[in-house]
Design an enzyme around this catalytic site. Sequence first.
Site, mmCIF file in Angstrom:
data_model
loop_
_atom_site.group_PDB
_atom_site.id
_atom_site.type_symbol
_atom_site.label_atom_id
_atom_site.label_comp_id
_atom_site.label_asym_id
_atom_site.label_seq_id
_atom_site.Cartn_x
_atom_site.Cartn_y
_atom_site.Cartn_z
ATOM 1 N NE ARG A 171 -3.885 -2.214 0.331
ATOM 2 C CZ ARG A 171 -3.745 -3.461 -0.111
ATOM 3 N NH1 ARG A 171 -2.660 -3.794 -0.791
ATOM 4 N NH2 ARG A 171 -4.683 -4.369 0.095
ATOM 5 C CB SER A 244 -10.123 -1.649 3.245
ATOM 6 O OG SER A 244 -10.671 -2.881 2.868
ATOM 7 C CD GLU A 341 -6.142 0.174 2.550
ATOM 8 O OE1 GLU A 341 -6.474 0.526 1.400
ATOM 9 O OE2 GLU A 341 -6.151 -1.005 2.930
#
Length: 349
Positions: A171, A244, A341
């Site tokens: 990520r 998410s 995120e």
Amino acid sequence: MNDAMTAWAITENASLKALNTFHVDATAAQLLEVFDPSVLPEVLALPRVADQPLLVLGSGSNVLIADNVEGTVLVFANRGIEILEHRADHTIVRAGAGVNWHGLVMWSLQNGLSGLENLALIPGTAGASPIQNIGAYGAQVGEFIQAVDAWDRHENDWVRFDAEGCQFAYRDSIFKHDPDRYLINAIELRLPLLHGLRLGYAGIAEEMEAMGVELPVAADVANAVINIRRRKLPDPEVLGNAGSFFKNPILPLEQVEVLLQHFPELPVFPADDDSRRKISAAWMIESCGWKGYRDGDAGVAPSHALVLVNYGQATGEELLALARRISAAVLEKFGVPIEPEPRLIGAQW
């Protein structure tokens, strides 16, 4: 709009509600749409743009806008896909920054290419995909990116990154660490004609069995992923969300072993090296009682503890306040910090 009436357009006091998947009602002082990236140097030099802060949005699927945006919001609207090169075992594909990511995945499968099937139905654009190295079900886009083309605002010049230069990690990428510097206008993907299918991630094999598929191909994997995501994740068009919201923490193996002594059911996954493990943020959040929680129009999806949702009129500030409460609860119970995120706009974590 410019003289050609096709390369770019500016709208003042533009609503961003349709440009973020949380559907937070925020406003940008001006919205700049770029249809032809070659005009970027010219447009960015305009006084009305050069003298103002600049924020780049794809489809707003990985942001939480906590306040109105001063200055200019830039949206790439170049949506072309082209095959640059055919080789014996792979094909090079170039996609404009404005291309819908899921549309690109399905296009690749329809053209006999593989590799992206586990990344089906991820919301967002091709240009945004390298920034946080989007991933799902055991795959990451960084594995397939050959190059990223961007405008470097510091050097006022075009730059081209190969895969190594992108500094991809879980990520993460070079673009995420300096989000206002590089304006990604296109990506190039190296897609194999034959690719080993990844069926080991939770739920995929079971979904294949339910679909009656015995000898799966890449398109079957994509369909399985689509089915799973639609069951687990609310449709942003129906219920505002950014997928998410929290990253799965990656911890030293020793710390994970201690956690498992106290919480033996904690799901643990491999990480990028043998000395670390990835643990489930969703399991910890659910264990703290947050799954399905609602406070006004800000809530946590009943179907997935990682997903924050906007039931209608929640502000970015309200969603962020809820996220902070969830993070604090997880830290108190497990001693593990969890981080968002999405990129936070107009606020700090």
